[in-house]
Design a protein around this motif. Structure first.
Motif, PDB file in Angstrom:
ATOM      1  N   ARG A  28       4.857  -0.028   1.924  1.00 22.64           N
ATOM      2  CA  ARG A  28       6.075  -0.256   1.137  1.00 22.64           C
ATOM      3  C   ARG A  28       7.229  -0.474   2.109  1.00 22.64           C
ATOM      4  NH1 ARG A  28       2.333  -0.699  -1.947  1.00 22.64           N
ATOM      5  NH2 ARG A  28       2.092   0.366  -3.906  1.00 22.64           N
ATOM      6  N   LEU A  29       7.548  -1.740   2.385  1.00 22.06           N
ATOM      7  CA  LEU A  29       8.635  -2.051   3.307  1.00 22.06           C
ATOM      8  C   LEU A  29       9.986  -1.918   2.628  1.00 22.06           C
ATOM      9  CD1 LEU A  29       5.998  -3.466   4.473  1.00 22.06           C
ATOM     10  CD2 LEU A  29       7.590  -4.828   5.768  1.00 22.06           C
ATOM     11  N   VAL A  30       9.990  -2.081   1.304  1.00 21.09           N
ATOM     12  CA  VAL A  30      11.183  -1.854   0.494  1.00 21.09           C
ATOM     13  C   VAL A  30      10.751  -1.093  -0.750  1.00 21.09           C
ATOM     14  CG1 VAL A  30      12.407  -3.920   1.299  1.00 21.09           C
ATOM     15  CG2 VAL A  30      11.018  -4.053  -0.771  1.00 21.09           C
ATOM     16  N   ASP A  31      11.707  -0.463  -1.387  1.00 23.53           N
ATOM     17  CA  ASP A  31      11.435   0.244  -2.634  1.00 23.53           C
ATOM     18  C   ASP A  31      11.113  -0.762  -3.730  1.00 23.53           C
ATOM     19  OD1 ASP A  31      12.545   1.635  -5.327  1.00 23.53           O
ATOM     20  OD2 ASP A  31      11.847   3.144  -3.889  1.00 23.53           O
ATOM     21  N   GLU A  32      10.197  -0.410  -4.586  1.00 19.57           N
ATOM     22  CA  GLU A  32       9.796  -1.316  -5.670  1.00 19.57           C
ATOM     23  C   GLU A  32      10.943  -1.640  -6.620  1.00 19.57           C
ATOM     24  OE1 GLU A  32       5.913  -0.575  -7.437  1.00 19.57           O
ATOM     25  OE2 GLU A  32       5.452   0.710  -5.737  1.00 19.57           O
ATOM     26  N   SER A  33      11.979  -0.795  -6.653  1.00 22.15           N
ATOM     27  CA  SER A  33      13.122  -1.058  -7.525  1.00 22.15           C
ATOM     28  C   SER A  33      14.093  -2.074  -6.928  1.00 22.15           C
ATOM     29  CB  SER A  33      13.863   0.254  -7.819  1.00 22.15           C
ATOM     30  OG  SER A  33      14.418   0.776  -6.610  1.00 22.15           O
ATOM     31  N   ILE A  38       8.809  -8.009  -3.690  1.00 20.38           N
ATOM     32  CA  ILE A  38       7.645  -8.769  -4.121  1.00 20.38           C
ATOM     33  C   ILE A  38       6.396  -7.972  -3.756  1.00 20.38           C
ATOM     34  CG2 ILE A  38       8.642 -11.086  -4.041  1.00 20.38           C
ATOM     35  CD1 ILE A  38       7.435 -11.426  -1.274  1.00 20.38           C
ATOM     36  N   ARG A  39       5.405  -8.064  -4.602  1.00 21.00           N
ATOM     37  CA  ARG A  39       4.130  -7.386  -4.372  1.00 21.00           C
ATOM     38  C   ARG A  39       3.132  -8.420  -3.865  1.00 21.00           C
ATOM     39  NH1 ARG A  39       2.720  -2.681  -6.195  1.00 21.00           N
ATOM     40  NH2 ARG A  39       4.390  -2.724  -7.716  1.00 21.00           N
ATOM     41  N   ASP A  82      19.734  -2.210   7.352  1.00 22.24           N
ATOM     42  CA  ASP A  82      19.495  -0.795   7.620  1.00 22.24           C
ATOM     43  C   ASP A  82      18.186  -0.357   6.975  1.00 22.24           C
ATOM     44  OD1 ASP A  82      21.796  -0.423   9.083  1.00 22.24           O
ATOM     45  OD2 ASP A  82      22.979   0.225   7.347  1.00 22.24           O
ATOM     46  N   GLY A  83      17.324   0.266   7.762  1.00 23.20           N
ATOM     47  CA  GLY A  83      16.078   0.822   7.251  1.00 23.20           C
ATOM     48  C   GLY A  83      14.934  -0.172   7.097  1.00 23.20           C
ATOM     49  N   PHE A  84      15.185  -1.459   7.329  1.00 16.07           N
ATOM     50  CA  PHE A  84      14.119  -2.443   7.182  1.00 16.07           C
ATOM     51  C   PHE A  84      13.562  -2.782   8.558  1.00 16.07           C
ATOM     52  CE2 PHE A  84      12.289  -6.702   6.821  1.00 16.07           C
ATOM     53  CZ  PHE A  84      11.467  -6.535   5.715  1.00 16.07           C
ATOM     54  N   THR A  85      12.331  -2.345   8.812  1.00 13.58           N
ATOM     55  CA  THR A  85      11.709  -2.597  10.116  1.00 13.58           C
ATOM     56  C   THR A  85      10.929  -3.900  10.148  1.00 13.58           C
ATOM     57  OG1 THR A  85       9.644  -1.458   9.560  1.00 13.58           O
ATOM     58  CG2 THR A  85      11.435  -0.114  10.515  1.00 13.58           C
ATOM     59  N   GLY A  86      10.509  -4.378   8.985  1.00 11.30           N
ATOM     60  CA  GLY A  86       9.711  -5.588   8.924  1.00 11.30           C
ATOM     61  C   GLY A  86       8.237  -5.368   9.254  1.00 11.30           C
ATOM     62  N   PHE A  87       7.838  -4.120   9.454  1.00 13.71           N
ATOM     63  CA  PHE A  87       6.454  -3.819   9.817  1.00 13.71           C
ATOM     64  C   PHE A  87       5.829  -2.932   8.752  1.00 13.71           C
ATOM     65  CE2 PHE A  87       3.142  -1.392  12.094  1.00 13.71           C
ATOM     66  CZ  PHE A  87       2.387  -2.462  12.568  1.00 13.71           C
ATOM     67  N   GLY A  88       4.625  -3.301   8.303  1.00 15.03           N
ATOM     68  CA  GLY A  88       3.925  -2.499   7.304  1.00 15.03           C
ATOM     69  C   GLY A  88       2.440  -2.467   7.575  1.00 15.03           C
ATOM     70  N   ARG A  89       1.798  -1.456   7.015  1.00 14.77           N
ATOM     71  CA  ARG A  89       0.352  -1.263   7.220  1.00 14.77           C
ATOM     72  C   ARG A  89      -0.270  -0.798   5.910  1.00 14.77           C
ATOM     73  NH1 ARG A  89      -0.127   2.635  11.667  1.00 14.77           N
ATOM     74  NH2 ARG A  89      -0.116   0.830  13.030  1.00 14.77           N
ATOM     75  N   VAL A 101       4.506  -4.052  -0.619  1.00 13.74           N
ATOM     76  CA  VAL A 101       5.730  -4.348  -1.352  1.00 13.74           C
ATOM     77  C   VAL A 101       6.777  -4.633  -0.285  1.00 13.74           C
ATOM     78  CG1 VAL A 101       7.510  -3.501  -2.924  1.00 13.74           C
ATOM     79  CG2 VAL A 101       5.109  -2.900  -3.317  1.00 13.74           C
ATOM     80  N   THR A 102       7.318  -5.843  -0.324  1.00 13.13           N
ATOM     81  CA  THR A 102       8.258  -6.264   0.705  1.00 13.13           C
ATOM     82  C   THR A 102       9.238  -7.275   0.122  1.00 13.13           C
ATOM     83  OG1 THR A 102       8.423  -7.059   2.996  1.00 13.13           O
ATOM     84  CG2 THR A 102       6.741  -8.117   1.594  1.00 13.13           C
ATOM     85  N   VAL A 103       9.992  -7.945   0.965  1.00  9.52           N
ATOM     86  CA  VAL A 103      10.884  -9.023   0.553  1.00  9.52           C
ATOM     87  C   VAL A 103      10.409 -10.309   1.214  1.00  9.52           C
ATOM     88  CG1 VAL A 103      12.897  -7.539   0.226  1.00  9.52           C
ATOM     89  CG2 VAL A 103      12.514  -8.619   2.448  1.00  9.52           C
TER      90      VAL A 103
END
Length: 189
Positions: A28-33, A38-39, A82-89, A101-103
């Motif tokens: 979850r790179l961003v909150d679903e709200s 986008i999923r 702020d808070g967005f690293t762009g990295f997910g696993r 879940v990201t942008v």
């Protein structure tokens, strides 16, 4: 004389869940709200078309404005988030399924001064792979940008199509096929 006996083959894992999940890096790179959320989901498949359980899919991407949260991206005219690293696993389930879940990222420069289409850098680790494999995910609603992307232009049309996600159930689907007749295109990085 000593007789030789067969020994079991060696493989990597399946130990990925033990060391790679439950920490600060999540799917979850961003909150679903977040209204931009986008999923993206898909399945990792082996050469026989079977799901690959206990694998890892990682993404790295620029933010929505097109800037990476990395010291090498020093373009100060584009803000960091702020808070967005762009990295997910994400781990793969028994069904081989993964989800993020990201942008959607913005366009980023190509070394010659052109622009790349919005994309995610995707890495896959799984049993039997001694090194990760790397690919890209492109967005289906970016036809004009995809048509001029330098990486996509280096591929045959059928190969390009394998790197574009498909709209499904309000999100995007991107299956990763490790081998076989129609594998995902992987890059030497």
């Amino acid at each position: 004389m000593t007789e030789a006996a067969l020994t079991p083959s060696q493989t990597v894992g399946p130990y990925l869940r033990i060391g790679l999940f439950g920490g600060p890096i999540t799917s979850r790179l961003v909150d679903e709200s977040d209204p931009r959320a986008i999923r993206i989901s898909g399945t990792v498949l082996d050469g026989a078309g079977d799901p690959v359980p206990d694998g890892v899919v990682e993404i790295w991407q620029a933010n929505a404005a097109g800037r990476y949260a990395h010291p090498a991206d020093d373009r100060t005219e584009i803000e960091l988030e702020d808070g967005f690293t762009g990295f997910g696993r994400s781990g793969t389930e028994d069904s081989g399924r993964f989800e993020f879940v990201t942008v959607k990222p913005g366009r980023v420069p190509w070394p010659d001064g052109g622009l790349q289409a919005p994309h995610l850098l995707v890495g896959v680790f799984a049993r039997g792979l001694l090194k990760r494999v790397a690919t890209r995910l492109y967005f289906p609603d970016e036809e004009a940008a995809n048509a001029e992307d330098p990486v996509l232009l280096g591929l045959e049309p059928v190969e390009r199509a394998r790197l574009v996600a498909h709209a499904e159930n309000g999100g995007l689907r991107f299956d990763i096929v490790l081998q076989g007749d129609e594998p995902t295109i992987f890059f030497a990085v």
